[in-house]
Design a protein around this motif. Structure first.
Motif: not given
Length: 852
Positions: A295-298, A321-330
Motif C-alpha cells: 500500500e502506498g506509492s505504487f 486493473i479491473l481484472r485484478l482480484y486484489k486491488c484497493p477499492q478506490d
C-alpha cells in the motif's frame, strides 16, 4: 522433493538417448568442413536450424566437456569461420549460435576459452566491429549466441569485461524489431542472472549492494531514463516492463525505488512524450505480488496515471486493473470510471436534458477530453471500439471483481447501435456530431453487438428487453445492415432469445415471447431468400443455434413450425453455393429433432416427410461435388445415431450399411473419417443393446438382452459390411483415417478377445492363406496397390468366422504404432540431417541423399 528429471537414473537415461551416434560422429567432420568452406554453396537455413536443435538436444542433459573433446571438428569449424576474411552472414550467424549452445555449460565454456574462441566471437573485437555486422542475421545470431551462453557467472564476466553490455544496449534500438526485442530480453535475463547468482545476501532498500554486472545494467537504465532522448527512454521502459512482467523477486522493488520518481515525472512531462509506454509497465507491476500487495506509492502512481493519461492510453490500464482480484477499492472505482466514461458520454449526448440515469456520478478526467475525441472522425470509432473490446473482456470473466451498471450500460449500447443505423435523432449538438460520424460504421456496430451478446448472460439487464428486441429486429430487417454486421446481430439475437425464454419461464411474459418469436421468424424467412449467399448462410447458422438452445420450448417449436422457415430451409439443400448447402444440411438435421424425432410433434399432418429428407441427405452425401455439404451430412448422421434417432427412420443396421458403402469411396478424407466415427458409435450401441457392455451412446429405449452371445453382434457388423471399410482404411493414404480405423478395430478386438484369451490363430486352409495375404497387404500401408474386398484373396469380410480370425491374427498394435509415428521420422534423424547438408553442398553422391 527433487523432480524426476534431476535424479541420476533419469539423467543417465537421457544422456544415452541424446548421445551422438557413431554414424553421426563420422559424418560431422565432413559437415563442419563443408560449412566452413567459402567455395561451397550455402546450406539451406532450415537445415542449419535443425542442426542447432540437434546440438541443443546433445547438450541438454550433458554438461561435461566430452562433446567438444570427442569432436574437435567443432572448435576447428569455429576457428575456420573466424579466419575467413568475409564469412557468409548465415554461416557466421550459425557459428555464433552454435558457440553459445556449446558454452552454456561452464565446463565447455572454459574449454572454448582456452582455445581463445569466445572472446573473438563475443568480445569487443568480434563481429560488432566487422563489415558483416551490417547484416541483421549476424546481429541476431550474436544476440542469440550470447543468450544461449548466459547460464553461469563466467559468461557474465566475459560480456561485462569485453564491452558486450554496450553492444546489447545499442541493439535495443536496432532497425530490426526482432533484434531489438531479443536484445531487450537478453538484458532482462542477464540482470536476473547477475542478481540471483552473484548476490550473497538479500537486497533491501536500505542496504543495496548490486553485483558488478547488474550495477552496469541498472546504471545504463537510470542514465537512459534521465536523458532527453525519447528513444532511449522508451527502450529502458520496455526493458523494465519486460523485467517486471517476468520476474517476481523482491529485489525488483529495490530497483523500482531507484527509478520511480523519474518515471512518475513522465506523466506530466511535455518535452518527452512517452506516456503511451506507462500503461503496460504499471499493469505488469500490478500483476506482481511485490507491488500489488503493498500500500502506498505504487497505487498512488496508478491513480495518477489513470488521471493524466489520455482515455486511449488509460483504457488498457483500467481494464487490466479491473481484472485484478486484489486491488484497493478506490483504485478499482477509478479504473471503472475511466473505462465507462466514453459510454457515459454517449448517453449524455443522446438527449439533453438527460432522460435516464447516466453511467457515472463523476469523471476521473475532464469530460471535455472524451467529448473532443468522440467529436473527431479520426478518433471516435477507435475510442469506442477499444472501450467496447475492454467491456467484452470484463464480461467474459466468470466472476467479475467489480459491479457494472448493467441497465445503463445496455442503454448506452443501444444508443450506439441507433447512432450507427440512423435510428436516433439526438437533440444535442454533440449527439448530432457523433451520429454523423457513426452512421454505417461497421467496426463499431460489430463491437457493440459483441458486448450486447455478452451482456445477455448478466442478470440485471432485463428491464429494457422489449426495446432491445425492437432494435435487434430493426437491424435484422434493414437493407443497410451489412452481411458481417447481420451475422453479429444474429448471434446477439440468439443469446437474448435464450435469455427471454428463461425470463418467460419465471414470469408471465408468454405473450411478449410469442410475439417476438413470430417477428424473428418473419424476418428470418426474408433473409433465407436473400440474393447474398453470406446472408443465407448466416441465417441458416442462426436457425441451427436457435434449435440447439430452444428446441425443448413449446412456444419456440410452435412458432417455428407455423412459419415458412422449415420449408425454405429444405429448399436451400439445393442452393448453388456449397457453404450454404452445408449449413442447410446442418439446419435440416437439427430441425429433424423437432419435426421427426420429437415424442409429440406440435404439428399434425404429413407436412414433413422424413423419408424424403433422409433420401435428400443421402443423395447429397453420394453426389454433391463439394466436400463441405458431404461432411455436414455425415456429421448429422453421426449426431442422429448418437441420440438414438435412426431406429425411428428405418432399421439402423441397414441405414449404417448404406451410409458406409457411400462414404468408403468418398475422395474427401474428412468424410471417410466421419464414416469411421459412425461405425464406432454403431458398434458401441450394438454391443450395448445386446447387453454386453454399458454404452455411452445407447438410446434410453434400448432393449437389453444379457444372454445374447458375442457372435450375434459380429454377425450384425458383417451384414452391415463394416469390416471391409475398416481394414481398407488401415491402408488409407490419409493418416488420420488409418489411425481412426486402427483405434476402432483395437476397440472391437478388446471386446471379442479379452486380454487373457487373445490367441494369434492363423486359421486353416483357405482362411490361413487369406489372413496371411491380409497381413502382408496391411504392412504395405498406403503403398498397397489394391485392396479387393470381394473375398478373392481368401478373406471374406462378411463372414463372422473370418473376421474373428482376422481380429485375433492381425498385429493391430504394431500397425497402431506405425500409423502414429511421424511420417518423416527417418528424415528427422540427425544422421539423415547431416547427409542432407552434405548433399546440399555437393560432397556426397546424388543417390545417397535423402529426398523429402
Amino acid at each position: 522433493m527433487a523432480m524426476s528429471f534431476q535424479k541420476p537414473w533419469f539423467l543417465a537415461r537421457a544422456r544415452r538417448r541424446f548421445a551422438m551416434t557413431r554414424e553421426c560422429a563420422l559424418l560431422l567432420p565432413r559437415v563442419c568442413a563443408a560449412l566452413a568452406d567459402p567455395r561451397q554453396p550455402g546450406s539451406d537455413d532450415t537445415c542449419l536450424e535443425k542442426l542447432l536443435d540437434w546440438f541443443r538436444e546433445l547438450t541438454l542433459f550433458d554438461s561435461t566437456v566430452q562433446l567438444v573433446q570427442d569432436n574437435p571438428c567443432l572448435t576447428e569449424f569455429i576457428t575456420s569461420v573466424l579466419a575467413l576474411p568475409e564469412p557468409s552472414p548465415s554461416i557466421l550467424s550459425f557459428t555464433l549460435r552454435l558457440a553459445g549452445i556449446l558454452a552454456a555449460s561452464e565446463n565447455r565454456f572454459q574449454h572454448l576459452q582456452q582455445e581463445k574462441l569466445l572472446a573473438r566471437l563475443f568480445g569487443r573485437d568480434g563481429p560488432p566491429n566487422s563489415a558483416v555486422w551490417e547484416d541483421a542475421s549476424v546481429r541476431s545470431g550474436w544476440v542469440q549466441g550470447v543468450h544461449n551462453m548466459m547460464h553461469h557467472q563466467p559468461a557474465l564476466h566475459l560480456l561485462c569485461s569485453g564491452g558486450g553490455i554496450d553492444v546489447i544496449f545499442t541493439l535495443q534500438g536496432d532497425p530490426s524489431l526482432f533484434v531489438a526485442s531479443a536484445a531487450s530480453q537478453l538484458l532482462v535475463h542477464m540482470l536476473t542472472l547477475s542478481v540471483e547468482s552473484e548476490t550473497t545476501k538479500p537486497l533491501s532498500t536500505k542496504d543495496c549492494d548490486w553485483p558488478a554486472c547488474a550495477q552496469m545494467i541498472i546504471k545504463r537504465i537510470e542514465d537512459s531514463l534521465q536523458s532527453s532522448s525519447a528513444s532511449h527512454i522508451e527502450q529502458s521502459l520496455k526493458l523494465l516492463t519486460s523485467l517486471f512482467g517476468s520476474c517476481r523477486a523482491t529485489w525488483t522493488e529495490v530497483l523500482w525505488l531507484g527509478v520511480a520518481k523519474q518515471i512518475e515525472s513522465f506523466l506530466t512531462e511535455e518535452t518527452v512524450q512517452v506516456q503511451h509506454m506507462l500503461a503496460n509497465l504499471l499493469l505488469n507491476m500490478a500483476w506482481s505480488p511485490v507491488f500489488r500487495d503493498t500500500e502506498g506509492s505504487f497505487w498512488a502512481l496508478v491513480t495518477s496515471a489513470l488521471e493524466h493519461l489520455t482515455p486511449v492510453q488509460a483504457g488498457p490500464l483500467a481494464v487490466g486493473i479491473l481484472r485484478l482480484y486484489k486491488c484497493p477499492q478506490d483504485v478499482r472505482i477509478q479504473a471503472l470510471t475511466v473505462l465507462l466514461q466514453p459510454m457515459d458520454c454517449i448517453l449524455r449526448a443522446a438527449s439533453q436534458p438527460l432522460e435516464y440515469a447516466g453511467l457515472l456520478d463523476e469523471s476521473v478526467s475532464d469530460p471535455i477530453t472524451v467529448e473532443s475525441l468522440l467529436s473527431s472522425r479520426s478518433s471516435c470509432a477507435n475510442l469506442l471500439c477499444q472501450t467496447l473490446a475492454h467491456l467484452e473482456q470484463l464480461l467474459s470473466l466468470s466472476r467479475l471483481p467489480v459491479d457494472l451498471p448493467y441497465t445503463s450500460l445496455l442503454r448506452s449500447l443501444m444508443t450506439i447501435l441507433q447512432f450507427c443505423n440512423g435510428f436516433l435523432s439526438p437533440a444535442s449538438p454533440l449527439g448530432s456530431t457523433i451520429s454523423r460520424i457513426l452512421i454505417n460504421c461497421f467496426r463499431v456496430q460489430r463491437s457493440a453487438l459483441d458486448v450486447l451478446a455478452a451482456l445477455s448472460e448478466r442478470k440485471g439487464s432485463d428491464t429494457l428487453i422489449g426495446s432491445l428486441f425492437d432494435l435487434l429486429l430493426a437491424y435484422l430487417e434493414s437493407p443497410n445492415t451489412s452481411p458481417t454486421v447481420l451475422k453479429k446481430t444474429f448471434q446477439a439475437t440468439s443469446k437474448w432469445l435464450v435469455r427471454l425464454q428463461e425470463l418467460s419461464c419465471s414470469n408471465s411474459q408468454g405473450q411478449q415471447t410469442e410475439k417476438i418469436l413470430e417477428d424473428v421468424f418473419l424476418v428470418l424467412q426474408k433473409r433465407l431468400c436473400s440474393p447474398c449467399w453470406e446472408v443465407r448462410d448466416s441465417s441458416l447458422e442462426f436457425l441451427t443455434v436457435l434449435i440447439k438452445c430452444l428446441r425443448d420450448q413449446d412456444e419456440f417449436r410452435q412458432s417455428l413450425l407455423s412459419s415458412e422457415v422449415p420449408r425454405l430451409t429444405e429448399n436451400l439443400l439445393e442452393d448453388p453455393e456449397s457453404y450454404v448447402r452445408a449449413s442447410a444440411v446442418t439446419a435440416v438435421g437439427h430441425l429433424a429433432f423437432i419435426t421427426y424425432f420429437a415424442p409429440e410433434s406440435p404439428v399434425v399432418g404429413n407436412q414433413y416427410n422424413k423419408e424424403n429428407t433422409v433420401a435428400k441427405l443421402q443423395e447429397i452425401l453420394s453426389t454433391d461435388p463439394e466436400g463441405f455439404p458431404r461432411r455436414a451430412v455425415i456429421s448429422i448422421f453421426i449426431k442422429w445415431l448418437r441420440q438414438g434417432c435412426t431406429g425411428q427412420l428405418e432399421d439402423t443396421e441397414q441405414f449404417v450399411s448404406r451410409v458406409i458403402q457411400t462414404v468408403e469411396h468418398d475422395l474427401d478424407w474428412e468424410v471417410r473419417l466421419g464414416g469411421l466415427e459412425l461405425i464406432e458409435v454403431f458398434c458401441s450401441q450394438t454391443i450395448c443393446q445386446l447387453g454386453l457392455l454399458q454404452c455411452p451412446y445407447a438410446p434410453v429405449s434400448s432393449a437389453v438382452t444379457s444372454s445374447t452371445h458375442w457372435n450375434e453382434s459380429l454377425q450384425v457388423f458383417c451384414r452391415a459390411k463394416l469390416f471391409s471399410f475398416l481394414f481398407r482404411s488401415l491402408c488409407d493414404c490419409d493418416k488420420p483415417v488409418g489411425q481412426r480405423a486402427c483405434d476402432v478395430l483395437l476397440g472391437l478386438r478388446s471386446n471379442f478377445y479379452p486380454v487373457s484369451t487373445l490367441e494369434g490363430s492363423q486359421g486353416t486352409g483357405d482362411s490361413a492363406v487369406g489372413i496371411a495375404w491380409l497381413q502382408r497387404t496391411l504392412r504395405q500401408g498406403s503403398l498397397a496397390q489394391n485392396f479387393p474386398t470381394d473375398g478373392s484373396n481368401g478373406v471374406d469380410f462378411q463372414d463372422p468366422e473370418n473376421m474373428m480370425l482376422a481380429l485375433g491374427a492381425v498385429a493391430l498394435e504394431e500397425l497402431h504404432d506405425e500409423l502414429n509415428r511421424s511420417s518423416d521420422h527417418v528424415e528427422k534423424s540427425p544422421q539423415s540431417l547431416l547427409q542432407d547438408i552434405l548433399a546440399t553442398v555437393g560432397t556426397i553422391e546424388e543417390n545417397e541423399a535423402d529426398c523429402y
